[in-house]
Design a protein around this motif. Sequence first.
Motif, short mmCIF file in Angstrom:
data_model
loop_
_atom_site.label_atom_id
_atom_site.label_comp_id
_atom_site.label_asym_id
_atom_site.label_seq_id
_atom_site.Cartn_x
_atom_site.Cartn_y
_atom_site.Cartn_z
N ASP A 1 33.55 41.02 34.59
CA ASP A 1 33.74 40.82 33.14
C ASP A 1 32.47 41.05 32.33
O ASP A 1 32.30 40.48 31.27
CB ASP A 1 34.23 39.37 32.91
CG ASP A 1 33.33 38.36 33.60
OD1 ASP A 1 32.18 38.71 33.94
OD2 ASP A 1 33.76 37.20 33.78
N LEU B 1 41.38 36.57 35.05
CA LEU B 1 40.67 35.29 34.86
C LEU B 1 40.66 34.98 33.36
O LEU B 1 40.42 35.86 32.54
CB LEU B 1 39.24 35.35 35.38
CG LEU B 1 39.05 35.58 36.88
CD1 LEU B 1 37.58 35.41 37.26
CD2 LEU B 1 39.91 34.64 37.70
N ARG B 2 40.90 33.75 33.01
CA ARG B 2 40.90 33.35 31.59
C ARG B 2 40.27 31.97 31.43
O ARG B 2 40.74 31.01 32.04
CB ARG B 2 42.35 33.27 31.04
CG ARG B 2 43.11 34.57 31.01
CD ARG B 2 42.57 35.56 29.97
NE ARG B 2 43.31 36.81 30.02
CZ ARG B 2 42.93 37.88 30.73
NH1 ARG B 2 41.80 37.87 31.43
NH2 ARG B 2 43.66 38.99 30.72
N SER B 3 39.25 31.89 30.56
CA SER B 3 38.69 30.58 30.20
C SER B 3 39.33 30.07 28.91
O SER B 3 39.16 28.92 28.55
CB SER B 3 37.17 30.68 30.01
OG SER B 3 36.88 31.46 28.85
N GLU C 1 34.95 36.50 28.20
CA GLU C 1 36.38 36.35 27.94
C GLU C 1 36.90 37.53 27.11
O GLU C 1 37.99 38.05 27.36
CB GLU C 1 36.65 35.02 27.23
CG GLU C 1 38.11 34.71 26.98
CD GLU C 1 38.91 34.31 28.24
OE1 GLU C 1 38.31 34.29 29.35
OE2 GLU C 1 40.11 34.05 28.11
N ARG D 1 37.07 40.49 29.55
CA ARG D 1 38.19 40.41 30.51
C ARG D 1 39.50 40.79 29.87
O ARG D 1 40.30 41.53 30.44
CB ARG D 1 38.39 38.95 30.96
CG ARG D 1 37.32 38.40 31.80
CD ARG D 1 37.68 36.93 32.12
NE ARG D 1 36.48 36.28 32.57
CZ ARG D 1 35.92 35.23 31.98
NH1 ARG D 1 36.48 34.64 30.94
NH2 ARG D 1 34.81 34.75 32.46
N HIS E 1 48.57 34.67 34.28
CA HIS E 1 48.01 35.03 32.96
C HIS E 1 48.36 36.47 32.60
O HIS E 1 48.76 36.76 31.47
CB HIS E 1 46.48 34.89 32.94
CG HIS E 1 45.99 33.49 33.14
ND1 HIS E 1 46.59 32.40 32.59
CD2 HIS E 1 44.95 32.99 33.85
CE1 HIS E 1 45.96 31.30 32.93
NE2 HIS E 1 44.97 31.63 33.69
N THR F 1 34.79 24.69 29.95
CA THR F 1 35.98 25.41 30.46
C THR F 1 35.58 26.15 31.73
O THR F 1 34.39 26.41 31.96
CB THR F 1 36.46 26.48 29.46
OG1 THR F 1 35.39 27.41 29.23
CG2 THR F 1 36.92 25.88 28.14
N THR F 2 36.59 26.51 32.51
CA THR F 2 36.34 27.45 33.61
C THR F 2 37.49 28.43 33.68
O THR F 2 38.65 28.06 33.47
CB THR F 2 36.16 26.75 34.97
OG1 THR F 2 35.91 27.77 35.95
CG2 THR F 2 37.37 25.93 35.39
N GLU F 3 37.15 29.69 33.97
CA GLU F 3 38.17 30.70 34.20
C GLU F 3 38.61 30.68 35.66
O GLU F 3 39.42 31.48 36.08
CB GLU F 3 37.65 32.09 33.80
CG GLU F 3 36.39 32.56 34.52
CD GLU F 3 35.15 31.75 34.15
OE1 GLU F 3 35.04 31.37 32.97
OE2 GLU F 3 34.32 31.49 35.05
N ARG F 4 38.04 29.75 36.43
CA ARG F 4 38.32 29.68 37.87
C ARG F 4 38.84 28.28 38.23
O ARG F 4 38.20 27.55 39.00
CB ARG F 4 37.03 30.00 38.64
CG ARG F 4 36.60 31.46 38.47
CD ARG F 4 35.16 31.66 38.81
NE ARG F 4 34.84 33.06 39.06
CZ ARG F 4 34.36 33.89 38.16
NH1 ARG F 4 34.12 33.49 36.93
NH2 ARG F 4 34.08 35.14 38.49
#
Length: 360
Positions: A95, A120-122, A130, A133, A153, A298-301
């Motif tokens: 990303d 992946l999304r935060s 973000e 991505r 997502h 936040t986390t995208e994971r």
Amino acid sequence: RPVLHVVGTRPNFVKAAPVIAALRTTGCDQVLVHTGQHYDARMSDVFFRQLGLPEPDTDLGVGSGSHARQTADLMVALEAELTARAPVIVVVYGDVNSTLAAALVAAKLSIPVAHVEAGLRSFDMAMPEEVNRRLVDQLSEVLFATSSEAVGHLCREGVDPARVHFVGNPMIDTLLGHLDRLDPAAARAACGLPERYGVVTLHRPANVDDPEAARAAVGALSEAAAHLDLAVPLHPRGGAALRAAGLADVPGVHLLEPLGYMEFMSLVRGAAAVITDSGGVQEETTVLGVPCLTLRSTTERPVTVTHGTNRLVRHEELAPALHKALVGSVTAPAEGPPLWDGKAGPRIARVLTQWLEHHG
Ligand code: UD1
Ligand code: UDP
């Protein structure tokens, strides 16, 4: 016509290595383009050496700049490169700005894009990653996901499910492939650390760009260092800001240059806990079973959190959360998340080979 991989930053190198290695065994014609987004020897060359990546066929030498300037320079250089190489498909990773620039240029040249680590999304559009991505996923024809959440997502955003492949996590292929050669004791001794120590990495703009944010981070790390000696390999971004905020003077903090992959993963493997805002480090600690405290909101994971190794913390929560981690109340299953098994590279190679049979 070749499959052309575009890499530019430290996390790209770690993700691309197993894909390139797996495709090599199929005899497929490959070209590796380094954009030069990361260029210091400790941010780039060391990964090529340690991960067995081939020498790049081209290094575009784009370097640093504001988002607009860097992305624009990346696009201009990549347009000439992709036009000259005429690849059958362009494979992009993660990303970073190099990922976005490559996907955008390829799409405008009508060259299909494959995105490794799609979905992946935060849900935090203040993160440059973000933005990258979301756009890259919209531009991609083949999307490789590391988790079922990521698949969800993409499907919700209207991506055709037939184009999405849940293949596991190539970053974990690299980790498992090097696990036997990690040497925590030697890495610890080389950094002058006591037997029990933690590892810290911080480089997200939200944590280090603003002097006040850097001061808050240093305050939280000072409290943490009262529990545990901390090895802090400093990413060039924010290194100066963290020093200016007094990190070098905190007792128990060991400031280090950015570490090579083997040295870094050796230290992480032997660590009692890790404090980070990195994406990749949240995943690596999950597989190693090392408690990870992520200084982000936040986390995208999210799979790293549900798995049990990772916890998102605010500054004031860091020291108590570290204390809890150190008394051993963090438990996680011995097995990693689904398909984080070291075979993502071969799965990606299989999908790409099938794609080439139909489109190559
Ligand atoms: C980039 C990615 C980020 C990723 C990180 C991984 C974007 C938008 N950000 O952030 O998602 O987590 O890489 O490490 O693409 N610099 C050096 N030497 C280098 C490279 C950079 O000194 O080899 C310094 C420069 O002052 C530069 C700054 O670091 O301005 C930031 O570099 P840049 O590539 O823009 O972003 P990163 O913060 O590294
Ligand atoms: N890494 C390393 N040395 C370091 C810090 C990180 O080898 O000093 C490796 C580690 O494998 C990590 C990867 O580089 O997962 C990517 O790191 P970074 O945190 O820079 O990027 P992100 O995953 O946040 O995009």
